[in-house]
Design a protein around this motif. Structure first.
Motif, PDB file in Angstrom:
ATOM      1  N   HIS A 165      58.741  -2.755  81.736  1.00  0.00           N
ATOM      2  CA  HIS A 165      58.814  -1.604  80.844  1.00  0.00           C
ATOM      3  C   HIS A 165      57.422  -1.236  80.309  1.00  0.00           C
ATOM      4  N   PHE A 166      56.708  -2.232  79.819  1.00  0.00           N
ATOM      5  CA  PHE A 166      55.368  -1.971  79.290  1.00  0.00           C
ATOM      6  C   PHE A 166      54.439  -1.459  80.382  1.00  0.00           C
ATOM      7  N   ALA A 167      54.552  -2.006  81.589  1.00  0.00           N
ATOM      8  CA  ALA A 167      53.725  -1.549  82.702  1.00  0.00           C
ATOM      9  C   ALA A 167      54.055  -0.095  83.042  1.00  0.00           C
ATOM     10  N   PHE A 168      55.333   0.238  83.023  1.00  0.00           N
ATOM     11  CA  PHE A 168      55.759   1.613  83.283  1.00  0.00           C
ATOM     12  C   PHE A 168      55.143   2.564  82.262  1.00  0.00           C
ATOM     13  N   LEU A 169      55.213   2.191  80.993  1.00  0.00           N
ATOM     14  CA  LEU A 169      54.658   3.048  79.944  1.00  0.00           C
ATOM     15  C   LEU A 169      53.138   3.164  80.058  1.00  0.00           C
ATOM     16  N   ALA A 170      52.478   2.065  80.404  1.00  0.00           N
ATOM     17  CA  ALA A 170      51.026   2.114  80.580  1.00  0.00           C
ATOM     18  C   ALA A 170      50.669   3.033  81.742  1.00  0.00           C
ATOM     19  N   TYR A 171      51.432   2.939  82.829  1.00  0.00           N
ATOM     20  CA  TYR A 171      51.172   3.806  83.980  1.00  0.00           C
ATOM     21  C   TYR A 171      51.470   5.264  83.646  1.00  0.00           C
ATOM     22  N   LEU A 172      52.474   5.491  82.822  1.00  0.00           N
ATOM     23  CA  LEU A 172      52.769   6.854  82.379  1.00  0.00           C
ATOM     24  C   LEU A 172      51.548   7.462  81.702  1.00  0.00           C
ATOM     25  N   VAL A 173      50.873   6.678  80.875  1.00  0.00           N
ATOM     26  CA  VAL A 173      49.729   7.179  80.111  1.00  0.00           C
ATOM     27  C   VAL A 173      48.476   7.309  80.979  1.00  0.00           C
ATOM     28  N   VAL A 174      48.194   6.338  81.840  1.00  0.00           N
ATOM     29  CA  VAL A 174      46.916   6.335  82.555  1.00  0.00           C
ATOM     30  C   VAL A 174      47.023   6.620  84.053  1.00  0.00           C
ATOM     31  N   GLY A 175      48.215   6.747  84.573  1.00  0.00           N
ATOM     32  CA  GLY A 175      48.391   6.932  86.017  1.00  0.00           C
ATOM     33  C   GLY A 175      47.718   8.167  86.575  1.00  0.00           C
ATOM     34  N   GLY A 176      47.692   9.238  85.799  1.00  0.00           N
ATOM     35  CA  GLY A 176      47.016  10.450  86.256  1.00  0.00           C
ATOM     36  C   GLY A 176      45.521  10.228  86.432  1.00  0.00           C
ATOM     37  N   PHE A 177      44.944   9.397  85.572  1.00  0.00           N
ATOM     38  CA  PHE A 177      43.522   9.079  85.706  1.00  0.00           C
ATOM     39  C   PHE A 177      43.275   8.182  86.916  1.00  0.00           C
ATOM     40  N   LEU A 178      44.196   7.291  87.209  1.00  0.00           N
ATOM     41  CA  LEU A 178      44.070   6.441  88.400  1.00  0.00           C
ATOM     42  C   LEU A 178      44.083   7.289  89.668  1.00  0.00           C
ATOM     43  N   ALA A 179      44.796   8.400  89.617  1.00  0.00           N
ATOM     44  CA  ALA A 179      44.862   9.296  90.780  1.00  0.00           C
ATOM     45  C   ALA A 179      43.527   9.996  91.031  1.00  0.00           C
ATOM     46  N   TRP A 180      42.632   9.998  90.058  1.00  0.00           N
ATOM     47  CA  TRP A 180      41.299  10.550  90.306  1.00  0.00           C
ATOM     48  C   TRP A 180      40.607   9.739  91.406  1.00  0.00           C
ATOM     49  N   ARG A 181      40.889   8.432  91.412  1.00  0.00           N
ATOM     50  CA  ARG A 181      40.257   7.543  92.404  1.00  0.00           C
ATOM     51  C   ARG A 181      41.148   7.365  93.632  1.00  0.00           C
ATOM     52  N   TRP A 182      42.420   7.140  93.420  1.00  0.00           N
ATOM     53  CA  TRP A 182      43.384   6.928  94.499  1.00  0.00           C
ATOM     54  C   TRP A 182      44.316   8.136  94.529  1.00  0.00           C
ATOM     55  N   ARG A 183      43.910   9.153  95.249  1.00  0.00           N
ATOM     56  CA  ARG A 183      44.526  10.480  95.184  1.00  0.00           C
ATOM     57  C   ARG A 183      46.023  10.486  95.463  1.00  0.00           C
ATOM     58  N   ARG A 184      46.468   9.708  96.412  1.00  0.00           N
ATOM     59  CA  ARG A 184      47.894   9.747  96.775  1.00  0.00           C
ATOM     60  C   ARG A 184      48.815   9.183  95.697  1.00  0.00           C
ATOM     61  N   THR A 185      48.254   8.448  94.749  1.00  0.00           N
ATOM     62  CA  THR A 185      49.105   7.899  93.686  1.00  0.00           C
ATOM     63  C   THR A 185      49.612   8.975  92.735  1.00  0.00           C
ATOM     64  N   ILE A 186      49.106  10.194  92.874  1.00  0.00           N
ATOM     65  CA  ILE A 186      49.581  11.277  92.015  1.00  0.00           C
ATOM     66  C   ILE A 186      51.076  11.508  92.204  1.00  0.00           C
ATOM     67  N   TYR A 187      51.571  11.283  93.411  1.00  0.00           N
ATOM     68  CA  TYR A 187      52.997  11.493  93.670  1.00  0.00           C
ATOM     69  C   TYR A 187      53.855  10.475  92.919  1.00  0.00           C
ATOM     70  N   VAL A 188      53.378   9.245  92.864  1.00  0.00           N
ATOM     71  CA  VAL A 188      54.082   8.224  92.074  1.00  0.00           C
ATOM     72  C   VAL A 188      54.046   8.617  90.604  1.00  0.00           C
ATOM     73  N   HIS A 189      52.891   9.073  90.154  1.00  0.00           N
ATOM     74  CA  HIS A 189      52.776   9.439  88.747  1.00  0.00           C
ATOM     75  C   HIS A 189      53.659  10.633  88.402  1.00  0.00           C
ATOM     76  N   LEU A 190      53.729  11.609  89.290  1.00  0.00           N
ATOM     77  CA  LEU A 190      54.627  12.742  89.050  1.00  0.00           C
ATOM     78  C   LEU A 190      56.073  12.278  88.901  1.00  0.00           C
ATOM     79  N   ALA A 191      56.481  11.305  89.713  1.00  0.00           N
ATOM     80  CA  ALA A 191      57.844  10.765  89.610  1.00  0.00           C
ATOM     81  C   ALA A 191      58.040  10.032  88.281  1.00  0.00           C
ATOM     82  N   VAL A 192      57.038   9.296  87.846  1.00  0.00           N
ATOM     83  CA  VAL A 192      57.121   8.581  86.563  1.00  0.00           C
ATOM     84  C   VAL A 192      57.228   9.583  85.413  1.00  0.00           C
ATOM     85  N   VAL A 193      56.425  10.622  85.452  1.00  0.00           N
ATOM     86  CA  VAL A 193      56.477  11.650  84.402  1.00  0.00           C
ATOM     87  C   VAL A 193      57.834  12.355  84.423  1.00  0.00           C
TER      88      VAL A 193
END
Length: 116
Positions: free
Chosen positions: A14-42
């Motif tokens: 749960h905590f990891a999910f919430l942390a990824y919710l907050v910072v996952g979009g920034f991680l996609a700056w480096r790992w572009r394809r992770t934006i799709y995972v982040h969109l699903a989380v949002v």
């Protein structure tokens, strides 16, 4: 012992999910394809906020806690138990949500501006 481990792993997830919710979009700056995972989380976060659907991780944690002889989470769920009133005062919930939304939007703007 095993049930308590299940409950604690669900809490960590749960905590990891919430942390990824907050910072996952920034991680996609480096790992572009992770934006799709982040969109699903949002999308899940927005859906659960709007519909008041309980997260499946809450059910898993409750199951583990119940079978370990521990008290279950309150009906209000994970965030109300572990975050609101603990990490920030409950009266700032809407302000915190707005802050998270602004961070996510900022990360998406940065993602778009950093396109190759």
């Amino acid at each position: 012992m095993m049930y308590r481990l299940v409950a604690e792993l669900a809490m960590v997830a749960h905590f990891a999910f919430l942390a990824y919710l907050v910072v996952g979009g920034f991680l996609a700056w480096r790992w572009r394809r992770t934006i799709y995972v982040h969109l699903a989380v949002v999308a899940w976060a927005l859906f659960s906020l709007a519909s008041h659907v309980e997260c499946p991780l809450t059910d898993v944690e409750d199951w583990g806690r119940r079978n370990a002889g521990l008290p279950q989470l309150p009906p209000s769920g994970f965030i109300d138990y572990y975050i609101e009133g603990v990490v920030y005062p409950e009266q700032y919930t809407n302000l915190v949500r707005l802050g998270v939304a602004v961070l996510i939007l900022f990360s998406y703007v940065g993602y778009l501006l950093r396109r190759p």
